[in-house]
Design a protein around this motif. Structure first.
Motif, PDB file in Angstrom:
ATOM      1  N   UNK A   1      19.101 -34.264  38.313  1.00  0.00           N
ATOM      2  CA  UNK A   1      19.688 -35.322  37.477  1.00  0.00           C
ATOM      3  C   UNK A   1      19.935 -36.573  38.315  1.00  0.00           C
ATOM      4  N   UNK A   2      20.448 -36.390  39.524  1.00  0.00           N
ATOM      5  CA  UNK A   2      20.725 -37.525  40.406  1.00  0.00           C
ATOM      6  C   UNK A   2      19.452 -38.292  40.737  1.00  0.00           C
ATOM      7  N   UNK A   3      18.399 -37.545  41.107  1.00  0.00           N
ATOM      8  CA  UNK A   3      17.133 -38.177  41.486  1.00  0.00           C
ATOM      9  C   UNK A   3      16.555 -38.962  40.307  1.00  0.00           C
ATOM     10  N   UNK A   4      16.487 -38.316  39.141  1.00  0.00           N
ATOM     11  CA  UNK A   4      15.876 -38.952  37.969  1.00  0.00           C
ATOM     12  C   UNK A   4      16.697 -40.149  37.478  1.00  0.00           C
ATOM     13  N   UNK A   5      18.022 -40.031  37.563  1.00  0.00           N
ATOM     14  CA  UNK A   5      18.857 -41.146  37.115  1.00  0.00           C
ATOM     15  C   UNK A   5      18.689 -42.351  38.034  1.00  0.00           C
ATOM     16  N   UNK A   6      18.617 -42.105  39.350  1.00  0.00           N
ATOM     17  CA  UNK A   6      18.404 -43.207  40.289  1.00  0.00           C
ATOM     18  C   UNK A   6      17.050 -43.872  40.037  1.00  0.00           C
ATOM     19  N   UNK A   7      16.045 -43.060  39.726  1.00  0.00           N
ATOM     20  CA  UNK A   7      14.721 -43.620  39.418  1.00  0.00           C
ATOM     21  C   UNK A   7      14.786 -44.461  38.145  1.00  0.00           C
ATOM     22  N   UNK A   8      15.516 -43.961  37.147  1.00  0.00           N
ATOM     23  CA  UNK A   8      15.643 -44.690  35.884  1.00  0.00           C
ATOM     24  C   UNK A   8      16.445 -45.969  36.067  1.00  0.00           C
ATOM     25  N   UNK A   9      17.486 -45.909  36.893  1.00  0.00           N
ATOM     26  CA  UNK A   9      18.272 -47.114  37.167  1.00  0.00           C
ATOM     27  C   UNK A   9      17.407 -48.156  37.854  1.00  0.00           C
ATOM     28  N   UNK A  10      16.501 -47.689  38.728  1.00  0.00           N
ATOM     29  CA  UNK A  10      15.585 -48.605  39.381  1.00  0.00           C
ATOM     30  C   UNK A  10      14.650 -49.270  38.400  1.00  0.00           C
ATOM     31  N   UNK A  11      14.263 -48.505  37.368  1.00  0.00           N
ATOM     32  CA  UNK A  11      13.373 -49.050  36.339  1.00  0.00           C
ATOM     33  C   UNK A  11      14.078 -50.088  35.476  1.00  0.00           C
ATOM     34  N   UNK A  12      15.382 -50.178  35.607  1.00  0.00           N
ATOM     35  CA  UNK A  12      16.140 -51.158  34.835  1.00  0.00           C
ATOM     36  C   UNK A  12      16.538 -52.353  35.699  1.00  0.00           C
ATOM     37  N   UNK A  13      17.006 -52.069  36.927  1.00  0.00           N
ATOM     38  CA  UNK A  13      17.627 -53.117  37.738  1.00  0.00           C
ATOM     39  C   UNK A  13      16.726 -53.704  38.814  1.00  0.00           C
ATOM     40  N   UNK A  14      15.690 -52.968  39.272  1.00  0.00           N
ATOM     41  CA  UNK A  14      14.822 -53.471  40.323  1.00  0.00           C
ATOM     42  C   UNK A  14      15.475 -53.510  41.688  1.00  0.00           C
ATOM     43  N   UNK A  15      16.569 -52.794  41.868  1.00  0.00           N
ATOM     44  CA  UNK A  15      17.320 -52.855  43.124  1.00  0.00           C
ATOM     45  C   UNK A  15      17.602 -51.465  43.667  1.00  0.00           C
ATOM     46  N   UNK A  16      17.632 -51.344  44.998  1.00  0.00           N
ATOM     47  CA  UNK A  16      17.970 -50.071  45.625  1.00  0.00           C
ATOM     48  C   UNK A  16      19.467 -49.819  45.646  1.00  0.00           C
ATOM     49  N   UNK A  17      20.252 -50.891  45.614  1.00  0.00           N
ATOM     50  CA  UNK A  17      21.705 -50.734  45.683  1.00  0.00           C
ATOM     51  C   UNK A  17      22.286 -50.222  44.371  1.00  0.00           C
ATOM     52  N   UNK A  18      21.632 -50.527  43.251  1.00  0.00           N
ATOM     53  CA  UNK A  18      22.186 -50.162  41.947  1.00  0.00           C
ATOM     54  C   UNK A  18      22.318 -48.657  41.797  1.00  0.00           C
ATOM     55  N   UNK A  19      21.302 -47.921  42.251  1.00  0.00           N
ATOM     56  CA  UNK A  19      21.336 -46.469  42.105  1.00  0.00           C
ATOM     57  C   UNK A  19      22.544 -45.851  42.768  1.00  0.00           C
ATOM     58  N   UNK A  20      22.778 -46.198  44.029  1.00  0.00           N
ATOM     59  CA  UNK A  20      23.896 -45.596  44.747  1.00  0.00           C
ATOM     60  C   UNK A  20      25.228 -46.169  44.279  1.00  0.00           C
ATOM     61  N   UNK A  21      25.258 -47.460  43.904  1.00  0.00           N
ATOM     62  CA  UNK A  21      26.512 -48.085  43.476  1.00  0.00           C
ATOM     63  C   UNK A  21      26.940 -47.608  42.093  1.00  0.00           C
ATOM     64  N   UNK A  22      25.962 -47.402  41.192  1.00  0.00           N
ATOM     65  CA  UNK A  22      26.299 -47.008  39.822  1.00  0.00           C
ATOM     66  C   UNK A  22      26.349 -45.499  39.651  1.00  0.00           C
ATOM     67  N   UNK A  23      25.456 -44.784  40.363  1.00  0.00           N
ATOM     68  CA  UNK A  23      25.360 -43.336  40.197  1.00  0.00           C
ATOM     69  C   UNK A  23      26.281 -42.576  41.141  1.00  0.00           C
ATOM     70  N   UNK A  24      26.420 -43.078  42.373  1.00  0.00           N
ATOM     71  CA  UNK A  24      27.193 -42.373  43.396  1.00  0.00           C
ATOM     72  C   UNK A  24      28.614 -42.030  43.007  1.00  0.00           C
ATOM     73  N   UNK A  25      29.424 -42.998  42.522  1.00  0.00           N
ATOM     74  CA  UNK A  25      30.822 -42.691  42.197  1.00  0.00           C
ATOM     75  C   UNK A  25      30.978 -41.620  41.122  1.00  0.00           C
ATOM     76  N   UNK A  26      29.978 -41.463  40.270  1.00  0.00           N
ATOM     77  CA  UNK A  26      30.038 -40.458  39.211  1.00  0.00           C
ATOM     78  C   UNK A  26      29.436 -39.142  39.676  1.00  0.00           C
ATOM     79  N   UNK A  27      28.270 -39.232  40.306  1.00  0.00           N
ATOM     80  CA  UNK A  27      27.473 -38.048  40.574  1.00  0.00           C
ATOM     81  C   UNK A  27      27.930 -37.267  41.789  1.00  0.00           C
ATOM     82  N   UNK A  28      28.306 -37.951  42.860  1.00  0.00           N
ATOM     83  CA  UNK A  28      28.674 -37.251  44.097  1.00  0.00           C
ATOM     84  C   UNK A  28      29.894 -36.349  43.890  1.00  0.00           C
ATOM     85  N   UNK A  29      30.999 -36.833  43.289  1.00  0.00           N
ATOM     86  CA  UNK A  29      32.134 -35.922  43.051  1.00  0.00           C
ATOM     87  C   UNK A  29      31.763 -34.751  42.144  1.00  0.00           C
TER      88      UNK A  29
END
Length: 435
Positions: A99-127
């Motif tokens: 789920x983490x991998x696919x969501x980061x890929x999908x976030x990239x398909x929206x934002x075009x940035x490498x920071x968005x995946x970790x900034x938007x997904x990390x606080x939710x997914x890591x815990x």
């Protein structure tokens, strides 16, 4: 003073300034000043040329994608996408990692940035992963390395840079890194499934099929606004409705509307703070781009690309060896500066050499994009890695081993696959008649 000596001293000065941890714009500004003074290039004319380039409507896409990515992080889009994916694979061992991998890929398909995946997904997914039994270092590493997919899955801000500085079709550049990005996504998922077999994970309890279907239906309905975003952005770009710049603006506006009106997870104060922080970062990035453009153009005016071809051909004319050297060089560049900087600075220098070798400009874009994206997670630069560590509250020693394993077995093979098998980069653009 001989021009070769001047260029060499400029590179040494740039590396020295970078090692001192001086902000990047000042590093490139100092190197540019040195090269202009001793190379006999008029700084005033170069500054006028650089500012003229900076007002390009194409370049405007980069700050707009940064804004869009920042707004997505607090608009609730990432959380709804994660909840939906988790509803399908939550009971599979290792499913949360996928789920983490696919969501980061999908976030990239929206934002075009490498920071968005970790900034938007990390606080939710890591815990959530830690709660299920994943080691914190592994969970942080997985989300962090997967965030690099945002630089490869189109639309990619760094490929806009490449297309702009080399005057290559931006749409073709977008599609050139899609193949490598999808392969890396698949390999990360496979590595995760094998690695998590040794973890003692706490999976969701089995639920009656009717309750499960109801949960999926509810989460799908809640995620519709989030799912609609990539449809609008990608459909608009590839359907010819938007230019990449217009798509970036639409994505930023859409994220704001979703955050305020639909998910209602964004407040006025939060919006102001995000906008202020993003625009501050954009100002620093645009200043750095200006100096990079001027430095790159100065090197071109001093005929450094032609000298580079002569030097390399003096050692070997073997295309395979030259490609290996270029890949290693790009890897080192990525370790020192960010992807956009490396792209603007190096692409004009490598393009004549690669054309002489018979490498298509779109293929070169893919080679550079895949290589330089890796720099975000390889020290000493490693900006995405450090951000991931901060978000995941993880020590460097804990994240290092899993991050290296994903890089060595999931990323590096694709780097060389992209370089030596042009079809990996050119097949998809070829389907659209772009190469």
């Amino acid at each position: 003073m001989d021009i070769a000596v001047i260029v060499l001293l400029t590179i040494i000065l740039l590396i020295f300034l970078l090692m001192l941890s001086i902000p990047l714009p000042y590093c490139f500004g100092g190197a540019l000043l040195f090269l202009s003074v001793f190379g006999g290039v008029a700084m005033k004319s170069m500054f006028l040329w650089g500012t003229n380039q900076l007002i390009s409507s194409v370049l405007l896409a980069s700050p707009l994608f940064i804004l869009a990515g920042s707004y997505m992080g607090s608009s609730g889009i990432a959380k709804k996408l994660l909840d939906l994916a988790d509803a399908f694979v939550g009971r599979i061992k290792g499913g949360l990692g996928i789920v983490s991998v696919l969501t980061c890929a999908l976030m990239g398909a929206i934002s075009g940035s490498g920071f968005t995946g970790v900034a938007a997904t990390g606080p939710i997914m890591i815990p959530r992963m830690v709660e299920q039994g994943y080691p914190r270092g592994y969970a942080t590493a997985l989300v962090t390395v997967s965030s690099v997919l945002g630089l490869l899955i189109p639309p990619s801000a760094v490929m806009i840079m490449y297309g702009w500085v080399t005057e290559t079709s931006i749409l073709a550049c977008f599609l050139s890194t899609l193949g490598p990005g999808l392969i890396i996504t698949f390999l990360f998922c496979v590595i995760n499934m094998f690695w998590t077999r040794k973890f003692d994970l706490v999976l969701q309890s089995k639920e009656p099929i009717d309750i499960k279907i109801k949960q999926i239906r509810t989460k799908t309905w809640a995620a519709v606004p989030a799912l609609f975003m990539p449809v609008i952005i990608l459909g608009g770009i590839y359907g010819g409705v938007f230019t990449p710049t217009e798509a970036a603006a639409v994505s930023a506006i859409y994220a704001i509307l979703v955050g305020f009106l639909i998910y209602r997870s964004m407040t006025g104060k939060e919006f102001f703070n995000i906008t202020l922080e993003s625009t501050t970062s954009i100002g620093a990035i645009m200043t750095m781009i200006l100096f990079c453009l001027m430095l790159s153009q100065t090197l071109v005016m001093l005929q450094v690309p032609q000298a580079l071809i002569k030097v390399i051909y003096g050692f070997t004319t073997n295309k395979t060896i030259i490609l290996i050297v270029v890949n290693l060089f790009l890897f080192v560049v990525g370790m020192i500066v960010n992807d956009s900087t490396g792209m603007i600075l190096i692409a004009p220098l490598l393009l004549p050499l690669m054309k002489d070798l018979g490498v298509h400009p779109v293929h070169l874009g893919a080679i550079m994009g895949v290589n330089l994206a890796m720099g975000g997670i390889t020290p000493p630069y490693a900006s995405i890695l450090y951000l991931g560590m901060r978000i995941g509250k993880c020590e460097f020693k804990d994240i290092l081993k899993p991050a290296l394993m994903f890089l060595l077995f999931g990323y590096v093979p694709v780097v060389f696959l992209t370089a030596f098998f042009p079809a990996v980069a050119l097949w998809i653009p070829g389907l659209f008649g772009l190469v």
